[in-house]
Write a protein that holds these residues in place. Structure first.
Motif, PDB file in Angstrom:
ATOM      1  N   VAL A 376      23.961  87.140  40.218  1.00 26.73           N
ATOM      2  CA  VAL A 376      24.762  86.366  41.202  1.00 26.73           C
ATOM      3  C   VAL A 376      25.052  86.853  42.393  1.00 26.73           C
ATOM      4  O   VAL A 376      25.647  87.795  42.325  1.00 26.73           O
ATOM      5  N   ILE A 377      24.519  86.329  43.437  1.00 28.21           N
ATOM      6  CA  ILE A 377      24.877  86.952  44.894  1.00 28.21           C
ATOM      7  C   ILE A 377      25.502  85.962  45.770  1.00 28.21           C
ATOM      8  O   ILE A 377      24.953  84.994  45.899  1.00 28.21           O
ATOM      9  N   ALA A 378      26.831  86.217  45.919  1.00 31.72           N
ATOM     10  CA  ALA A 378      27.570  85.085  46.526  1.00 31.72           C
ATOM     11  C   ALA A 378      28.001  85.472  47.905  1.00 31.72           C
ATOM     12  O   ALA A 378      28.542  86.596  48.243  1.00 31.72           O
ATOM     13  N   ASP A 379      27.811  84.571  48.772  1.00 34.77           N
ATOM     14  CA  ASP A 379      28.401  84.725  50.086  1.00 34.77           C
ATOM     15  C   ASP A 379      29.879  84.469  50.152  1.00 34.77           C
ATOM     16  O   ASP A 379      30.482  84.378  49.200  1.00 34.77           O
ATOM     17  N   VAL A 380      30.425  84.329  51.192  1.00 35.18           N
ATOM     18  CA  VAL A 380      32.166  83.894  51.213  1.00 35.18           C
ATOM     19  C   VAL A 380      32.153  82.482  51.039  1.00 35.18           C
ATOM     20  O   VAL A 380      31.643  81.717  51.289  1.00 35.18           O
ATOM     21  N   GLY A 381      33.720  82.311  51.127  1.00 33.19           N
ATOM     22  CA  GLY A 381      34.056  80.752  50.946  1.00 33.19           C
ATOM     23  C   GLY A 381      33.951  80.485  49.589  1.00 33.19           C
ATOM     24  O   GLY A 381      34.219  81.078  48.605  1.00 33.19           O
ATOM     25  N   GLY A 461      29.313  72.576  58.126  1.00 35.29           N
ATOM     26  CA  GLY A 461      29.965  73.414  58.826  1.00 35.29           C
ATOM     27  C   GLY A 461      31.028  74.579  57.903  1.00 35.29           C
ATOM     28  O   GLY A 461      30.748  74.696  56.727  1.00 35.29           O
ATOM     29  N   TYR A 462      31.940  75.076  58.472  1.00 32.88           N
ATOM     30  CA  TYR A 462      32.772  76.107  58.124  1.00 32.88           C
ATOM     31  C   TYR A 462      34.025  75.457  57.193  1.00 32.88           C
ATOM     32  O   TYR A 462      34.868  75.170  57.736  1.00 32.88           O
ATOM     33  N   GLY A 463      33.593  75.581  56.065  1.00 29.78           N
ATOM     34  CA  GLY A 463      34.457  74.649  55.090  1.00 29.78           C
ATOM     35  C   GLY A 463      35.782  75.493  54.885  1.00 29.78           C
ATOM     36  O   GLY A 463      36.813  74.846  54.816  1.00 29.78           O
ATOM     37  N   THR A 464      35.845  76.962  54.939  1.00 26.65           N
ATOM     38  CA  THR A 464      37.161  77.601  54.577  1.00 26.65           C
ATOM     39  C   THR A 464      37.839  77.517  55.931  1.00 26.65           C
ATOM     40  O   THR A 464      39.179  76.998  55.812  1.00 26.65           O
ATOM     41  N   GLU A 465      37.467  77.460  57.137  1.00 28.78           N
ATOM     42  CA  GLU A 465      38.408  77.092  58.145  1.00 28.78           C
ATOM     43  C   GLU A 465      38.971  75.762  58.280  1.00 28.78           C
ATOM     44  O   GLU A 465      39.991  75.327  58.876  1.00 28.78           O
ATOM     45  N   LYS A 469      42.598  75.067  59.256  1.00 25.41           N
ATOM     46  CA  LYS A 469      42.871  74.244  60.348  1.00 25.41           C
ATOM     47  C   LYS A 469      41.703  73.585  60.843  1.00 25.41           C
ATOM     48  O   LYS A 469      40.481  73.821  61.280  1.00 25.41           O
ATOM     49  N   GLU A 470      41.578  71.978  60.912  1.00 22.92           N
ATOM     50  CA  GLU A 470      40.617  71.154  61.213  1.00 22.92           C
ATOM     51  C   GLU A 470      40.518  71.105  62.611  1.00 22.92           C
ATOM     52  O   GLU A 470      41.600  71.293  63.359  1.00 22.92           O
ATOM     53  N   GLY A 471      39.032  70.921  63.261  1.00 17.07           N
ATOM     54  CA  GLY A 471      38.747  71.052  64.442  1.00 17.07           C
ATOM     55  C   GLY A 471      37.323  71.075  64.627  1.00 17.07           C
ATOM     56  O   GLY A 471      36.618  71.228  63.910  1.00 17.07           O
ATOM     57  N   PRO A 472      36.893  70.431  65.631  1.00 19.93           N
ATOM     58  CA  PRO A 472      35.390  70.274  66.123  1.00 19.93           C
ATOM     59  C   PRO A 472      34.534  71.693  66.217  1.00 19.93           C
ATOM     60  O   PRO A 472      33.291  71.865  66.051  1.00 19.93           O
ATOM     61  N   TYR A 473      35.169  72.763  66.318  1.00 16.59           N
ATOM     62  CA  TYR A 473      34.752  74.128  66.351  1.00 16.59           C
ATOM     63  C   TYR A 473      34.320  74.512  65.037  1.00 16.59           C
ATOM     64  O   TYR A 473      33.487  75.538  64.650  1.00 16.59           O
ATOM     65  N   ASN A 474      34.571  73.749  63.982  1.00 16.44           N
ATOM     66  CA  ASN A 474      34.265  74.073  62.656  1.00 16.44           C
ATOM     67  C   ASN A 474      33.230  73.481  62.320  1.00 16.44           C
ATOM     68  O   ASN A 474      32.441  73.374  60.999  1.00 16.44           O
ATOM     69  N   ASP A 475      32.280  72.579  63.077  1.00 22.24           N
ATOM     70  CA  ASP A 475      31.090  72.022  62.919  1.00 22.24           C
ATOM     71  C   ASP A 475      29.871  72.484  63.256  1.00 22.24           C
ATOM     72  O   ASP A 475      30.009  73.548  64.280  1.00 22.24           O
ATOM     73  N   ILE A 476      28.777  72.400  62.435  1.00 25.54           N
ATOM     74  CA  ILE A 476      27.677  73.490  62.978  1.00 25.54           C
ATOM     75  C   ILE A 476      26.224  72.379  62.957  1.00 25.54           C
ATOM     76  O   ILE A 476      26.377  71.305  62.664  1.00 25.54           O
TER      77      ILE A 476
END
Length: 546
Positions: A376-381, A461-465, A469-476
C-alpha cells in the motif's frame, strides 16, 4: 586492477551498495555522468519531473536500503528540494547527485546559465536538508569523499548530496585498496548497563507492550522485532510511520497507535502498559495523535538511533542496532500467550452493488480484498488516514509520508517501490489534488511496464483543508482521471460511482497484471473517513488556540 574515473567510481560504489536504478532528468551539466550510467549495470529511469524522481528514489530507498537521483545544476536541483526534505524528515537514505559547471568554467566568476547567486548556492541549500555533502572538485580526494558521504547515508538513514563538476567526471582516480569503511561500535559498558536496566524493567512488569516505529524499518530490524515479540509473547503495536513493521495478521499485533485519534483498544493497551518498549519511535505530532497521546516516560524504554533511555536514564555511545540485538540475546521471561489481539476476518465484506460509494465503504471493501503480494502506497489526507486500518499482510509494505505529509508522493513512489521490489504490486491511494501534482508519473510507470493499481479519491479538491476551513481556494479543476490511460496509450481506467463499480473494477484490475489500472472514485465533496474527521477536529482546535 580496475581503473576508475570520478564518475565510474561513484557508479561502482552505488552498485556495491545495492543501487540498481537511478532516477532523474538529464541536463547539460550532468550529461557526461548520464552517459557513464548508460554504459553501466545501473539503469537510468527518466521521470516526468524532478520531484517525481525524488519521491521515486525515496520509496526505492525505503524498499531496498539506498536510493539515488541524478539531476542537473540548480534548475534540476531546486526542483527536487521538497522531496529531499521529505526524505530527510522521514529518515530515507537518498543519494542526490547533481551535475555542476566545471571548475575551469568558474574562473573569473562568469554568469553561466542556471546559476543562482554564487556557484556554491545550491550546495549550501542542500547542506540544510542532507546529513552529508561533498563537491567532487579534486580527483585525488574524490574516492574518499564518495565513500564518506555514502557511508553517512547508510549510517544515519538520511539523504546526502554529491555535486559533480562536469570537467571532473572523467578524471582518473586512484582506487582505494580497501573499499570497506570502518564501522562505529557501541560503548560496551554503557550497552551492558542499559540492557541490564531494561531487562530488569521488562521482567518485573505485568503489562509490557512494544510500540514499534519507522526506524525498525529503516535499520532493517523487522526480523529482530518478530523474534523479540515471539520469544517473549509481548504484544506489539505500530506507530503510524511504522505501519507494516510487522505483519498485521501476526497474532501478537495490536494495531496502529495514534493516541486518542486511533483505535481505542490499541490506545488502552499502549497507554496502560507498565513497561512500554518504544523502539525506533518518532515523537511527531501526527504519530502521537496531535497531542492526544498519554505516555508516561517513567514507564518506557525508549530506543532510537539518536538516543537510548530507560525511564529517565539516558545512555550515551550505544548503537540502536546493538541495543535491539542485545534485547534478543538477553534473558527475558516468556509470558503466556495473550488472547488474539485482533479478531480474524469472516471473509469478504458484503456490498450493495447500486449503493453510492463512500470513503468509509471504499476502505472496508478494499481491506478484505488485499492480497499477500500487495504493497500500500498512501498519499496524505484520507488516503493516509483511511489506510490506517488496511491489513498489510507482510512487513515493510506500507509507504507514506506520514510525518512530513507532503502531497504528490504516492504515484512516483509506486514507480520506485516496484522497481526496487518487483515481486510487490503497489495499491496506490491518492487524492485528486495530489494526483494533479505528480500523477503523470504514470507515463514513466507505463514505460517500464509496471502494474500498480491506482485509486484516485476524487472529491473535487483539498479535503483536509476543507475540514479545517472551508473556502473556494480548496476547489481544484475537474479532471477525467479515468481517461488518463487513453492519453498515455497505456493502462486501463475505470470511473467508479457505486460499491458494485468499485468491487468489479478492483477484481478486474487484480487480474490485469500487464499494465497499470486507474480507478477514479467519485466522492461527495464533504465525504471523509472517521479517522480524518477526528484528526481535522483536533488540528483545527490547535490552530484556533494559536
Amino acid at each position: 586492477m580496475t581503473h576508475y574515473t570520478v564518475g565510474t567510481y561513484l557508479i561502482h560504489e552505488l552498485h556495491r551498495r545495492g543501487v540498481r536504478h537511478v532516477f532523474g532528468i538529464p541536463g547539460d551539466y550532468v550529461l557526461g555522468f548520464y552517459d557513464l550510467l548508460s554504459k553501466s549495470s545501473i539503469k537510468t529511469v527518466g521521470t516526468t519531473c524532478e520531484s517525481g524522481a525524488g519521491f521515486a528514489a525515496d520509496a526505492y530507498a525505503r524498499a531496498r536500503g539506498l536510493g539515488a537521483v541524478c539531476v542537473t545544476y540548480c534548475v534540476g536541483g531546486f526542483n527536487i528540494t521538497n522531496a529531499v526534505a521529505e526524505a530527510y524528515a522521514e529518515k530515507s537514505p537518498v543519494v542526490v547527485i547533481s551535475g555542476a559547471p566545471g571548475m575551469k568554467e568558474r574562473e573569473k566568476d562568469p554568469l553561466l546559465h542556471h546559476r543562482v547567486r554564487e556557484f556554491t548556492t545550491q550546495k549550501e541549500i542542500f547542506e540544510k536538508i542532507t546529513v552529508a555533502s561533498t563537491l567532487l572538485d579534486d580527483p585525488r580526494t574524490a574516492p574518499d569523499e564518495i565513500r564518506r558521504v555514502l557511508d553517512a547515508a547508510q549510517m544515519y538513514k538520511r539523504p546526502v548530496y554529491i555535486e559533480l563538476p562536469r570537467d571532473r567526471t572523467n578524471c582518473p582516480v586512484q582506487s582505494p585498496k580497501n573499499h570497506a569503511s570502518p564501522k562505529p561500535v557501541s560503548d560496551k559498558k554503557a550497552l551492558k548497563e542499559a540492557l541490564a536496566e531494561a531487562v530488569e524493567m521488562i521482567n518485573k512488569s505485568r503489562r509490557p507492550v512494544v510500540l514499534a516505529d519507522v526506524e525498525m524499518h529503516r535499520f532493517g530490524l523487522q526480523n529482530a522485532l518478530v523474534k523479540l515479540v515471539e520469544n517473549t509473547n509481548i504484544p506489539v503495536a505500530a506507530a503510524l510511520m511504522g505501519k507494516s513493521v510487522i505483519s498485521e495478521v501476526h497474532p501478537l499485533y495490536l494495531g496502529v497507535y495514534e493516541g486518542a485519534l486511533g483505535d481505542d483498544q490499541v490506545r488502552q493497551s499502549v497507554e496502560t502498559s507498565d513497561c512500554l518498549l518504544m523502539l525506533g519511535c518518532f515523537l511527531t505530532d501526527i504519530n502521537m495523535g496531535i497531542g492526544t497521546a498519554h505516555l508516561d516516560l517513567g514507564n518506557t524504554i525508549y530506543a532510537t538511533s539518536e538516543k537510548i533511555m530507560v525511564r529517565h536514564h539516558r545512555y550515551e555511545g550505544i548503537l540502536f542496532e546493538d541495543f535491539i540485538r542485545g534485547l534478543l540475546s538477553a534473558t527475558i521471561r516468556k509470558r503466556s500467550k495473550p488472547r488474539k489481539a485482533r479478531p480474524s476476518s469472516n471473509g469478504l465484506v458484503p456490498y450493495v452493488p447500486g449503493r453510492k460509494i463512500t470513503v468509509q465503504r471504499l476502505f472496508s471493501l478494499l481491506n478484505e480484498r488485499m492480497e499477500d503480494h500487495m504493497a500500500v502506497i498512501a498519499d496524505v489526507g484520507d488516503s493516509l488516514f483511511g489506510a490506517v486500518d488496511l491489513k498489510i499482510h507482510r512487513r515493510t509494505e506500507f509507504f507514506s509520508p506520514a510525518y512530513y505529509t507532503t502531497m504528490g508522493f504516492a504515484v512516483p513512489a509506486a514507480l520506485g517501490a516496484q522497481l526496487a521490489r518487483p515481486n510487490l504490486r503497489p495499491v496506490v491511494l491518492v487524492g485528486d489534488g495530489a494526483f494533479q501534482m505528480t500523477g503523470m508519473e504514470l507515463s514513466t510507470i507505463a514505460r517500464w511496464k509496471l502494474n500498480p493499481i491506482v485509486i484516485v479519491l476524487d472529491n473535487q479538491g483539498y479535503g483536509t483543508e476543507r475540514l479545517l476551513k472551508e473556502g473556494p481556494y480548496n476547489d481544484i479543476p475537474r479532471w477525467a482521471y479515468h481517461e488518463v490511460p487513453k492519453l498515455l496509450g497505456e493502462g486501463r481506467g475505470y470511473k467508479i460511482h457505486t460499491e458494485g463499480d468499485f468491487v468489479q473494477a478492483l477484481a478486474t484490475a487484480k487480474t490485469d497484471k500487464e499494465q497499470f489500472s486507474l480507478l477514479n472514485v467519485q466522492l461527495e465533496k464533504n465525504d471523509h473517513s472517521h479517522a480524518m474527521e477526528r484528526f481535522a477536529r483536533r488540528l483545527a482546535r490547535k490552530i484556533k488556540s494559536i
